[in-house]
Design a protein around this motif. Structure first.
Motif, short mmCIF file in Angstrom:
data_model
loop_
_atom_site.label_atom_id
_atom_site.label_comp_id
_atom_site.label_asym_id
_atom_site.label_seq_id
_atom_site.Cartn_x
_atom_site.Cartn_y
_atom_site.Cartn_z
N ARG A 84 0.72 -1.27 -0.01
CA ARG A 84 -0.09 0.13 0.01
C ARG A 84 0.98 1.32 0.14
N ILE A 85 1.88 1.13 0.78
CA ILE A 85 2.75 2.43 0.86
C ILE A 85 3.74 2.61 -0.40
N GLU A 86 3.91 1.71 -1.01
CA GLU A 86 4.54 1.65 -2.28
C GLU A 86 3.53 2.33 -3.30
N SER A 87 2.36 1.87 -3.41
CA SER A 87 1.37 2.44 -4.20
C SER A 87 1.02 3.96 -4.11
N GLU A 88 0.67 4.04 -2.92
CA GLU A 88 0.40 5.38 -2.53
C GLU A 88 1.76 6.42 -2.94
N ALA A 89 2.97 6.19 -2.43
CA ALA A 89 4.23 6.85 -2.84
C ALA A 89 4.24 7.12 -4.00
N LEU A 90 3.93 6.32 -5.17
CA LEU A 90 4.13 6.49 -6.46
C LEU A 90 2.94 7.29 -6.97
N ILE A 91 1.83 7.16 -6.45
CA ILE A 91 0.62 8.26 -6.85
C ILE A 91 0.95 9.59 -6.26
N LYS A 92 1.49 9.59 -5.16
CA LYS A 92 1.74 10.81 -4.41
C LYS A 92 3.12 11.56 -5.18
N GLU A 93 4.10 10.82 -5.65
CA GLU A 93 5.12 11.14 -6.24
C GLU A 93 4.66 11.73 -7.88
N ALA A 94 3.68 10.98 -8.47
CA ALA A 94 3.25 11.40 -9.78
C ALA A 94 2.23 12.68 -9.61
N GLU A 95 1.92 13.15 -8.71
CA GLU A 95 1.39 14.63 -8.49
C GLU A 95 2.21 15.68 -8.89
N SER A 96 3.50 15.64 -8.41
CA SER A 96 4.67 16.32 -8.73
C SER A 96 5.49 16.11 -10.04
N VAL A 230 10.45 15.33 5.28
CA VAL A 230 9.67 15.15 3.83
C VAL A 230 9.36 13.98 3.46
N LEU A 231 8.60 13.58 2.73
CA LEU A 231 8.25 12.31 1.86
C LEU A 231 9.28 11.68 1.46
N LEU A 232 10.10 10.59 1.70
CA LEU A 232 11.37 10.06 1.05
C LEU A 232 10.98 8.74 0.15
N HIS A 233 11.69 8.67 -0.83
CA HIS A 233 11.52 7.45 -1.38
C HIS A 233 12.23 6.38 -0.57
N GLY A 234 13.20 6.64 0.25
CA GLY A 234 13.60 5.76 1.25
C GLY A 234 14.57 4.63 0.77
N ASP A 235 14.78 4.50 -0.56
CA ASP A 235 16.07 3.52 -1.02
C ASP A 235 16.24 4.04 -2.24
N LEU A 236 16.65 5.21 -2.41
CA LEU A 236 17.08 5.76 -3.87
C LEU A 236 18.35 5.45 -4.32
N THR A 248 14.10 8.75 -17.49
CA THR A 248 14.17 8.05 -16.01
C THR A 248 13.02 7.81 -15.35
N LYS A 249 13.19 6.98 -14.95
CA LYS A 249 11.81 6.58 -13.89
C LYS A 249 12.38 5.84 -12.50
N VAL A 250 11.80 6.52 -11.50
CA VAL A 250 12.23 6.15 -10.21
C VAL A 250 11.07 5.07 -9.71
N ILE A 251 11.65 3.83 -9.46
CA ILE A 251 10.77 2.76 -8.92
C ILE A 251 11.04 2.26 -7.36
N ASP A 252 10.06 1.42 -7.15
CA ASP A 252 10.42 0.82 -5.88
C ASP A 252 10.37 1.46 -4.46
N PRO A 253 9.25 2.44 -4.36
CA PRO A 253 9.48 2.95 -3.03
C PRO A 253 8.63 2.57 -1.96
N GLU A 254 8.97 1.27 -1.83
CA GLU A 254 8.23 0.61 -0.57
C GLU A 254 9.03 0.98 0.57
N PHE A 255 10.12 1.43 0.53
CA PHE A 255 10.68 2.09 1.96
C PHE A 255 10.22 3.42 2.09
N ALA A 256 9.29 4.02 1.61
CA ALA A 256 8.86 5.56 1.59
C ALA A 256 8.52 5.68 2.85
N PHE A 257 8.94 7.10 3.47
CA PHE A 257 8.61 7.47 4.96
C PHE A 257 8.70 8.82 4.94
#
Length: 405
Positions: A84-96, A230-236, A248-257
């Motif tokens: 859930r966190i990964e999916s919501e992080a991708l959606i949140k990142e896509a807003e900007s 701030v909201l971090l990707h967490g594993d960039l 460029t595509k940033v993937i896998d934000p399951e460590f987001a916090f």
């Protein structure tokens, strides 16, 4: 009257994943029986499936979180909420930065599944860099990604109620604990999960007994534990970025916090620094090696410059913080972010050299004695960054240190 039973969690396979995808109408009716499935995951935490129509060649990716770490097995349980966190992080990142993340097409928190766009025409950045590829847009893209996702999730922009609600939604204690242990704790103590050649034992002993170093690491760890800036990707790192020439595509934000602002950009810089070291062994032709290493250092410099300029522009245009117009407030924030990022980068370099999870950049060096030399050099660089983080005032000082390592 039939009763629809909600699905319960179980790991998918190449057959059952179709039961998830077919009802979603991503593929036409004529394609439903012409779908080719491959399990392509090579990570430790998830199953990843590539599903392609044999007719149209249209494809999607299905990612499912496992309830344990594959590298260890069921003895290392993990929460499925990270999907859930990964999916919501991708959606949140896509807003900007919609152009810098894969599109989320569907998610299911019960199945811990996210369906997203296929990026098979891209390659993992780490692989491309090891092979000596150059990506002209990488620096501006990652600097923009880090700056925009940071600013738009910060107290400088959000209403305090919304910010605190976001902090709760992205509370990620189990995956943060992995980072706490693997980045900030285990490599600095004699912990059995550490993994390094016996020939490095004397260098590792020096790190474990360096009180000045450990005090600095303790402070960095405390920042990671307590700063919800701030909201971090967490594993960039370079394994979490897909690239091709113009994308460029940033993937896998399951460590987001929510964490310290310098954390993401630090990991990106650290992994480029490790690749810079490894090119001394990977690049076979001296001129090409010089070109690659110059590109890597320029990428580090441009990434931070882009971050700083993008964050500053957003601050000047959209900041709602009452202190935003006070001279020196922004500069103070960026200075602290930069210096802390240097310390975080040092921790990342050390943990990728002697901790549980390594990088192929160093581990794939074919000659053992050469691998050992550059791993020793990496440890020296990591220690130097941690101990001197507050002495650096600009990005070129950092790249000078990396160049001289």
């Amino acid at each position: 009257m039939s009763v629809q039973v909600k699905p319960t969690y179980e790991p998918l396979n190449e057959l059952t994943v179709l039961d998830v995808v077919k009802p979603l109408d991503f593929f036409d009716a004529s394609e439903q029986n012409q779908l080719h499935v491959r399990e392509i995951g090579d990570g430790n935490l998830n199953l990843v499936f590539h599903i392609e129509s044999a007719l149209s060649k249209k494809a999607v990716i299905v990612k499912q979180a496992l309830p344990y770490a594959k590298v260890v097995g069921e003895s290392w349980p993990l929460t499925l909420d990270r999907a859930r966190i990964e999916s919501e992080a991708l959606i949140k990142e896509a807003e900007s930065v919609p152009h810098l993340v894969p599109k989320v097409l569907y998610s299911d928190s019960t199945l811990a599944v996210t369906v997203m766009e296929d990026l098979s025409d891209h390659v993992i950045l780490r692989k491309g860099l090891i092979e000596g590829q150059i990506y002209p847009k990488l620096a501006s893209d990652i600097g923009t990604f880090a700056a925009k996702t940071a600013f738009y999730s910060s107290d400088f922009y959000l209403h305090p109620f919304e910010k605190k609600e976001q902090v709760k939604r992205f509370s990620n204690p189990e995956l943060c604990k992995i980072t706490e242990d693997l980045v900030f704790t285990d490599p600095f103590f004699n912990i059995e999960t550490n993994d390094f050649p016996a020939e490095l034992q004397s260098e590792v002993d020096v790190i474990w007994n360096d009180t000045e170093l450990l005090k600095e690491v303790a402070q960095l760890r405390l920042s990671f534990l307590t700063k919800a800036e701030v909201l971090l990707h967490g594993d960039l790192h370079s394994g979490s970025i897909f690239v091709k020439g113009d994308s460029t595509k940033v993937i896998d934000p399951e460590f987001a916090f929510y964490g310290p602002a310098g954390f993401d950009i630090a990991h990106f810089i650290a992994n480029l620094a490790l690749n810079h070291l490894s090119q001394n062994a990977h690049a076979k032709e001296p001129f090409h090696r010089e070109t690659l290493q110059t590109y890597l250092l320029e990428t580090i410099e441009k990434t931070w410059k882009t971050y700083r300029e993008t964050f500053t522009a957003l601050w000047n245009e959209k900041a709602t913080d009452p202190f935003a117009k006070i001279d020196g407030v922004l500069e103070n924030f960026l200075e602290k972010t930069f210096q802390e990022a240097i310390g975080f980068a040092g921790c990342e370099i050390i943990r990728r050299t002697i901790g549980l999870a390594h990088v192929a950049d160093l581990d794939s060096i074919p000659k053992k004695e050469v691998e050992l030399f550059y791993k020793k050099t990496a440890l020296e660089l990591g220690v130097k960054l941690i101990k001197n983080q507050r002495k650096l005032t600009n990005i070129t000082e950092l790249t000078d240190w990396i160049r001289g390592a």
